[in-house]
Design a protein around this motif. Sequence first.
Motif, short mmCIF file in Angstrom:
data_model
loop_
_atom_site.label_atom_id
_atom_site.label_comp_id
_atom_site.label_asym_id
_atom_site.label_seq_id
_atom_site.Cartn_x
_atom_site.Cartn_y
_atom_site.Cartn_z
N LYS A 45 -13.79 30.01 0.34
CA LYS A 45 -13.42 30.46 1.81
C LYS A 45 -13.05 29.08 2.67
CE LYS A 45 -15.05 32.37 6.14
NZ LYS A 45 -16.00 32.89 6.80
N ASP A 46 -13.80 28.01 2.24
CA ASP A 46 -13.52 26.77 2.85
C ASP A 46 -12.20 26.11 2.26
OD1 ASP A 46 -15.64 26.85 4.44
OD2 ASP A 46 -16.80 25.50 3.47
N ARG A 49 -9.22 27.91 3.44
CA ARG A 49 -8.85 27.40 4.88
C ARG A 49 -8.14 26.21 4.83
NH1 ARG A 49 -11.72 24.30 7.85
NH2 ARG A 49 -13.64 24.49 6.45
N ASP A 52 -4.54 26.71 3.95
CA ASP A 52 -3.78 27.05 4.81
C ASP A 52 -3.55 25.93 5.97
OD1 ASP A 52 -4.06 29.56 3.89
OD2 ASP A 52 -5.71 30.22 5.19
N GLN A 53 -4.46 25.05 6.22
CA GLN A 53 -4.10 24.02 7.07
C GLN A 53 -3.16 23.17 6.40
OE1 GLN A 53 -7.91 22.10 7.85
NE2 GLN A 53 -8.41 23.69 9.36
#
Length: 81
Positions: A45-46, A49, A52-53
């Motif tokens: 999940k990290d 993320r 996406d950043q």
Amino acid sequence: MREYTCTALIKYSKQEVELHINALKIALQGESMQSYRGPYLALLKDMERIKDQILDKENDAMADRKKKTQLVVEDTVVKNV
């Protein structure tokens, strides 16, 4: 007992992040990981993320670049005859 949180700065390229995500997804598909997959799901999940950043920053950079290249300078030249 106190629980401490540590932060590490790790430099990844976008390709390395994608490779890490793919490796985690493959590893999580196996039956052997069923008993301790929680931390790996959190890591996945990290990493998603972070990906996406990275994509957001790339899109912002491209938008800024387009803004700079689309600037039109209008000028008039007056010739005295």
